[in-house]
Motif scaffolding. Structure first.
Motif, short mmCIF file in Angstrom:
data_model
loop_
_atom_site.label_atom_id
_atom_site.label_comp_id
_atom_site.label_asym_id
_atom_site.label_seq_id
_atom_site.Cartn_x
_atom_site.Cartn_y
_atom_site.Cartn_z
N ILE A 1 0.85 -1.20 0.00
CA ILE A 1 0.00 0.00 0.00
C ILE A 1 0.88 1.25 0.00
CG2 ILE A 1 -1.67 1.35 1.35
CD1 ILE A 1 -3.01 -1.19 2.19
N LYS A 2 1.91 1.19 0.82
CA LYS A 2 2.83 2.35 0.88
C LYS A 2 3.49 2.59 -0.49
CE LYS A 2 3.85 2.06 5.77
NZ LYS A 2 4.50 1.02 6.59
N THR A 3 3.97 1.49 -1.10
CA THR A 3 4.61 1.61 -2.40
C THR A 3 3.65 2.21 -3.42
OG1 THR A 3 5.91 -0.35 -1.92
CG2 THR A 3 5.85 0.35 -4.22
N PHE A 4 2.42 1.66 -3.41
CA PHE A 4 1.47 2.14 -4.42
C PHE A 4 1.06 3.58 -4.14
CE2 PHE A 4 -2.78 2.61 -6.28
CZ PHE A 4 -2.44 2.39 -7.60
N GLU A 5 0.95 3.90 -2.89
CA GLU A 5 0.58 5.27 -2.53
C GLU A 5 1.65 6.25 -3.01
OE1 GLU A 5 -0.17 5.80 1.63
OE2 GLU A 5 -1.60 7.41 1.21
N GLU A 6 2.89 5.81 -2.88
CA GLU A 6 3.99 6.68 -3.26
C GLU A 6 4.12 6.78 -4.79
OE1 GLU A 6 8.78 6.39 -3.27
OE2 GLU A 6 7.74 5.25 -1.73
N LYS A 7 4.03 5.64 -5.46
CA LYS A 7 4.29 5.64 -6.91
C LYS A 7 3.04 5.81 -7.76
CE LYS A 7 8.61 3.17 -6.67
NZ LYS A 7 9.40 2.00 -7.04
N GLY A 8 1.94 5.26 -7.33
CA GLY A 8 0.71 5.36 -8.10
C GLY A 8 0.80 4.64 -9.43
N PHE A 9 -0.14 4.95 -10.31
CA PHE A 9 -0.11 4.34 -11.64
C PHE A 9 1.03 4.96 -12.45
CE2 PHE A 9 -4.50 3.39 -10.50
CZ PHE A 9 -4.60 2.08 -10.93
N PRO A 10 1.70 4.16 -13.25
CA PRO A 10 2.79 4.73 -14.05
C PRO A 10 2.27 5.73 -15.08
CG PRO A 10 2.43 2.41 -14.59
CD PRO A 10 1.57 2.71 -13.42
N THR A 11 3.10 6.72 -15.38
CA THR A 11 2.73 7.70 -16.39
C THR A 11 3.84 7.75 -17.44
OG1 THR A 11 3.92 9.48 -15.33
CG2 THR A 11 1.65 9.14 -14.62
N LEU A 12 3.62 8.55 -18.46
CA LEU A 12 4.61 8.65 -19.54
C LEU A 12 5.95 9.17 -19.02
CD1 LEU A 12 2.53 10.03 -22.52
CD2 LEU A 12 3.22 7.69 -22.08
N LYS A 13 5.92 9.79 -17.85
CA LYS A 13 7.17 10.32 -17.31
C LYS A 13 8.07 9.23 -16.74
CE LYS A 13 5.88 15.04 -16.47
NZ LYS A 13 5.08 15.86 -15.56
N ASP B 1 10.24 3.65 -17.93
CA ASP B 1 9.79 2.32 -18.35
C ASP B 1 8.44 2.37 -19.08
OD1 ASP B 1 12.03 1.35 -17.23
OD2 ASP B 1 11.06 0.41 -15.50
N TRP B 2 7.71 3.44 -18.89
CA TRP B 2 6.37 3.56 -19.49
C TRP B 2 6.32 4.70 -20.49
CZ3 TRP B 2 1.97 0.52 -18.38
CH2 TRP B 2 2.17 -0.47 -17.40
N LYS B 3 7.47 5.08 -21.02
CA LYS B 3 7.59 6.24 -21.90
C LYS B 3 6.63 6.22 -23.09
CE LYS B 3 11.36 8.27 -24.63
NZ LYS B 3 11.40 9.69 -24.34
N TYR B 4 6.32 5.03 -23.58
CA TYR B 4 5.51 4.97 -24.80
C TYR B 4 4.10 4.40 -24.57
CZ TYR B 4 10.00 5.81 -27.05
OH TYR B 4 11.19 6.36 -27.43
N THR B 5 3.74 4.13 -23.32
CA THR B 5 2.41 3.57 -23.07
C THR B 5 1.70 4.41 -22.01
OG1 THR B 5 3.15 1.36 -23.64
CG2 THR B 5 1.14 1.51 -22.34
N SER B 6 0.60 5.00 -22.41
CA SER B 6 -0.16 5.82 -21.48
C SER B 6 -1.40 5.07 -21.02
CB SER B 6 -0.56 7.13 -22.16
OG SER B 6 -1.48 7.79 -21.33
N LEU B 7 -1.62 5.06 -19.71
CA LEU B 7 -2.81 4.41 -19.17
C LEU B 7 -3.93 5.41 -18.94
CD1 LEU B 7 -1.13 2.07 -16.52
CD2 LEU B 7 -1.95 1.45 -18.78
N LYS B 8 -3.65 6.65 -19.28
CA LYS B 8 -4.57 7.74 -18.98
C LYS B 8 -6.00 7.45 -19.45
CE LYS B 8 -3.80 12.68 -18.95
NZ LYS B 8 -3.13 13.76 -19.67
N SER B 9 -6.12 6.96 -20.69
CA SER B 9 -7.46 6.75 -21.25
C SER B 9 -8.22 5.69 -20.47
CB SER B 9 -7.35 6.36 -22.72
OG SER B 9 -6.60 5.17 -22.85
N ILE B 10 -7.51 4.72 -19.90
CA ILE B 10 -8.21 3.67 -19.15
C ILE B 10 -8.53 4.14 -17.74
CG2 ILE B 10 -8.16 1.23 -18.53
CD1 ILE B 10 -5.60 0.94 -20.10
N LEU B 11 -7.61 4.88 -17.15
CA LEU B 11 -7.75 5.20 -15.73
C LEU B 11 -8.88 6.18 -15.45
CD1 LEU B 11 -4.02 5.23 -14.63
CD2 LEU B 11 -5.68 3.39 -14.50
N LYS B 12 -9.42 6.77 -16.51
CA LYS B 12 -10.57 7.65 -16.33
C LYS B 12 -11.81 6.86 -15.89
CE LYS B 12 -10.22 9.60 -20.32
NZ LYS B 12 -10.18 10.38 -21.55
N THR B 13 -11.79 5.56 -16.26
CA THR B 13 -12.93 4.71 -15.95
C THR B 13 -13.10 4.54 -14.44
OG1 THR B 13 -12.22 3.51 -17.90
CG2 THR B 13 -13.96 2.49 -16.61
#
Lengths: 484, 435
Positions: B32-44, B47-59
């Motif tokens: 929980i602590k790790t996820f709280e700190e890092k959250g969902f990966p972003t383009l920044k 490792d996730w430079k080319y994959t954005s989860l933004k469109s899904i996470l709006k759901t």
């Protein structure tokens, strides 16, 4: 081959000394350490710069203050204390130099020890090379200026160019590497003190090699030079830069910006032999080389970067080419050698924007001792760059089991008519190769030199002839004693 | 409330309800602590430079789906490869004993939850030890999974029949975040084959975030085939981590044809000498599909090999991403690592971003990577057309020829046939590929 002998040869090779490590006792005019708007104003005043340039510098400084030092590169070093650097240091007193006799004899001696002749009469093996010499913060002498002027070629220090050709400088300065491009380019834009400027008029083929020689002398200073090369339509020029610095325990900062502009059908060949002081064998001292180099190639223009990197404690450098016009060509040939505790993170970017653009990347990394050598590159094909073509090859050679070789290529393709090929290999000098040479009476050290030269041949061949020999020797010295 | 906040507050309240302190709870607490700190990966994130989860996470995902007991074997039969096999079925993250065929004396195939509750030694020994705890998606799974599949294959077992793992999302709770945690422990001298598939039965948006930890014992052969042919409303972030012991051979093949956004995090840890890791993959995409293969091979010791081959074909406005990192540690001498990534771009709007990376700290190694991006050979196409083969079929044949090299590690005939069928269907041709 016996392991013992191998080890011996390694020891001998790594123990070779940096031969440009001496310091010239020359009186100089050095600013107190620290960076502030006042320092920038003082630099600008010292150089009698026009108002627009001061403003440009102050803007850059403002931007720089908001930026963070980049840390994504695969290098590890203490962040330089930017307030502990003197931003201006010039050998003094240097008013207008009319003839060589007026040059400080100490300076002449320095450069003759570096193997560079300031005397236009003393041509090496009949090949003329025009040299602009930058010591610490200022340009001390530019040779062959008049000969070049007859052809309409402008070759002078950038400070002179700002005074004599303000319209050209103003138009192009920062057009390729914007002020806010990155942390070090912003810093450079704020505090650059000198550098070279070169303009080749339409249709002129530059009759000789142009060259800039950079030397850091004063301690506690940083070198921030700015080079701007413009080749007008159909012009052609070959440009070479070389660098050395004294042997010191401190880490000196070198943050340069180089901008190349090749207009239609023009061709610029930019070669670098970088031999800044790499630090001691224990990893103490050495130059931090954080350089931004970028070129723009218009229609059918060609940019060719060639670099031989043997010096610096930490190198962070990606000479890039924006292939803007249709049919533009970009080339990048590099040999990066790291030994002892050196770290290099270097490579190139090829940004394909025009149709039928072509790029070639040949990168050879050699790591020895405890060094880390990385290739980091980007090939980007924009949606409109139809029929773009790229070929990349990155080879690494490892000598010894304590060094590292890494490759981080990024390839982004956004259309369906481009061809991209990339390959990378990492290996060590095979025992079979060494055995083959030994068996034919070539001792191990020579054999290693032979193999390394063979490994780097594709790149060495691209250097201007007179420097290729020099570079080859440099390669041997840098690797002396590192057979693994 | 963002999805991240919702997840954290939900599980924090769960945690308060369960006050018992056990090692599992400690792991969850850290996650929980790790996820709280890092959250969902972003383009920044590099490792996730080319994959954005933004469109899904709006759901607004339901994060604790209820159990769906209405699924019958007939509903899911078609998602199994037609071969005699063991079956383990997970519905919305809950293991379903009714839908599974797990009766065998040779191995344990069971619910993960039960294995933990019954204090299965192997399960407790390996869970959360293979997947990196500092990875935010792994942490999310650690806090959010309810159940999964536990497989234990004892020493000296040759499984003649493959095990098929089917993960079903029913959408009974609406748009759902489905998380399953799987653990596969293979003993010494074993041979096992696994076929894994994630399938959504609903039009509701599904985000699956499974974590599968695999430990392959000494001298064993382990094959794991992933079929990704989901519906367009389904998204998958697959996290698979493989530990290998000496002389083990592990094969993971990933076949991505369907789904909306698919991310495959696949890591191999070569912990003992003479282990061999094999990674193959085919991505065949069209429409606006997005597949990101993120692979990592960690050569920790000497004398190990790794072989990686990923083929991608991208049509329409699909996007492909490949990251392959081979990391060779200082002591991993005599390593042989190779990696190939070949791509075809068929449309002006398709994109491919590839990062083949080598990070090497040992000198006596052979490591290489190759990467190509190109198109179908016009002359080959002309050759075929001049012999009367229609354009669509000719293209399909060339594409199959290009991709099929990555099928070489498929050792189950029925599966090869199935994949060939899927490729033909994807290319919209009526050709029976294969021999």
């Amino acid at each position: 081959m016996a392991k013992k002998e191998e080890g011996k040869v390694i020891d001998e090779l790594t123990s070779s000394e940096y031969k440009y490590g001496f310091v010239t006792e020359i009186e100089s005019d050095t600013f107190a350490k620290g960076l502030s708007e006042d320092v920038i104003k003082a630099i600008s005043a010292k150089k009698e710069e026009p108002e627009w340039l001061l403003e440009w510098r102050l803007n850059a400084y403002k931007a720089w203050k908001t930026m963070e030092e980049p840390n994504w590169a695969h290098v590890d070093y203490p962040t330089p204390d930017f307030q502990d650097i003197s931003y201006y240091s010039a050998p003094k007193p240097k008013p207008e130099l009319e003839s060589l006799d007026e040059v400080d004899p100490e300076l002449l001696d320095t450069f003759s020890r570096l193997g560079i002749s300031l005397d236009e009469q003393k041509r090496l093996s009949g090949v003329a090379v025009a040299v602009d010499i930058v010591m610490d913060s200022v340009s001390v002498k530019t040779t062959f200026k008049d000969t070049l002027a007859k052809k309409g070629i402008i070759f002078m220090s950038i400070s002179e160019a700002i005074k004599e050709h303000p319209e050209l400088v103003r138009k192009h300065l920062g057009s390729v590497v914007p002020v806010k491009d990155n942390f070090y380019s912003a810093l450079n834009s704020a505090v650059f003190t000198d550098g070279s400027f070169c303009y080749i008029p339409e249709g002129v083929l530059c009759p000789m090699e142009l060259s800039t020689y950079f030397r850091i002398n004063e301690s506690g200073t940083g070198q921030f030079e700015r080079t701007l090369v413009i080749a007008d339509k159909g012009a052609r020029v070959s440009y070479l830069e070389g660098c050395t610095a004294p042997q010191r325990d401190e880490n000196q900062l070198h943050a340069a910006v180089v901008e190349l502009i090749a207009l239609e059908d023009a061709e610029i060949k930019y070669s670098t032999v970088q031999n800044w002081y790499p630090g001691s064998k224990e990893g103490k001292g050495g130059v931090f080389n954080f350089v931004t180099k970028r070129a723009v190639a218009e229609k059918n223009a060609k940019i060719s970067w060639t670099q031989v990197e043997t010096g610096s404690a930490v190198t962070w450098k990606y000479p890039s080419t924006v292939l803007k016009g249709d049919g533009a060509i970009g080339e990048f040939y590099s040999i990066a050698v790291t030994n002892n505790f050196q770290q290099a993170d270097t490579g190139t970017k090829m940004i394909h924007l025009g149709n039928n653009t072509k790029s070639t990347i040949i990168s050879k990394g050699i790591s020895a001792g405890k060094s880390q050598n990385s290739y980091r590159g980007l090939v980007k094909i924009a949606p409109n760059a139809k029929n773009a073509r790229n070929f990349s090859q990155c080879d690494s050679l490892l000598m010894g089991d304590t060094c590292g070789a890494h490759t981080f290529p990024y390839i982004e393709a956004k259309n369906s008519s481009s061809h991209i090929e990339h390959e990378a290999t990492t290996s060590k000098i095979s025992e079979d190769q060494l055995f083959y040479c030994n068996q034919r009476g070539i001792d191990t050290e020579k054999a290693v030199a032979l193999i390394v030269n063979g490994f780097g041949k594709e790149v060495l061949n691209k250097l201007p002839m007179e420097f290729a020999v020099e570079a080859q020797k440099l390669l041997e010295i840098s690797l002396e004693g590192s057979v693994g | 409330m963002s999805l991240k906040e919702k997840i954290i507050s939900t599980y924090r309240s769960f945690e308060e309800a369960i006050s018992s302190s056990s090692s599992i709870n400690d792991i969850k607490d850290n996650a929980i602590k790790t996820f709280e700190e890092k959250g969902f990966p972003t383009l920044k994130d590099e490792d996730w430079k080319y994959t954005s989860l933004k469109s899904i996470l709006k759901t607004d995902f339901c994060i604790v789906p209820s159990e769906n007991k209405d699924i019958e074997i007939a509903d899911i039969e078609k998602y199994f490869v037609d071969t005699d096999s063991f079956r383990a079925v997970v519905v919305d993250g809950y293991f379903s004993a009714e839908l599974s065929t797990i009766n065998t004396e040779k191995a344990i195939i069971s619910s993960m939850k039960e294995a933990i509750e019954e204090k299965n030694e192997l399960a407790l020994k390996h869970i959360s030890k293979i997947a990196p705890a500092d990875n935010s998606m792994v942490a999310l799974n650690t806090i959010g999974h309810a159940d999964g599949i536990f497989i234990s294959i004892p020493n000296n077992t040759i499984l003649e029949k493959p095990i098929q793992l089917l993960h079903i999302a029913t959408g009974i709770s609406g748009e759902t975040l489905v998380q399953t945690r799987n653990l596969i422990v293979v003993g010494k001298n074993c041979d096992a084959k696994i076929i894994e598939r994630h399938q959504s039965l609903t039009e509701n948006t599904i985000l699956s975030n499974p974590v599968t930890e695999i430990s392959v014992g000494e001298n064993s052969y382990y094959y794991h085939y992933k079929i990704q042919n989901d519906v367009v409303s389904a998204n998958l972030i697959d996290n698979t981590y493989v530990n290998q012991s000496r002389y083990s051979n592990a094969f993971v093949d990933t076949f991505s044809f369907g789904g909306n956004i698919t991310r495959n995090n696949l890591s191999f840890f070569l912990n003992e000498e003479n282990a061999v890791a094999n990674l193959n993959g085919i991505s065949l995409l069209n429409d606006s599909q997005h597949v990101d293969n993120f692979t990592f091979v960690d050569h920790r010791v000497a004398n190990c090999d790794s072989h990686e081959l990923y083929k991608g074909i991208y049509d329409e406005s699909s996007k492909g991403v490949f990251t392959g990192k081979i990391f060779i540690h200082k002591d991993a001498q005599k390593t042989n690592g190779n990696q190939q990534n070949n791509n075809l771009i068929l449309s002006e709007n398709a994109q491919i971003n590839t990062r083949p990376q080598l990070e090497i700290y040992a000198d006596d190694v052979k490591a290489n990577h190759g990467c190509t991006i190109g198109q179908l050979d016009k002359e080959a196409l002309f050759f075929m057309r001049s012999r009367g083969i229609p354009k669509k079929e000719a293209k399909a044949m060339l594409m199959y020829a290009f991709a099929s090299e990555a099928l070489k590690n498929v050792k189950i005939e029925a599966l090869t046939a199935q994949i060939n069928k899927l490729i033909a269907a994807k290319l919209n041709v009526d050709i029976e590929f294969g021999e």
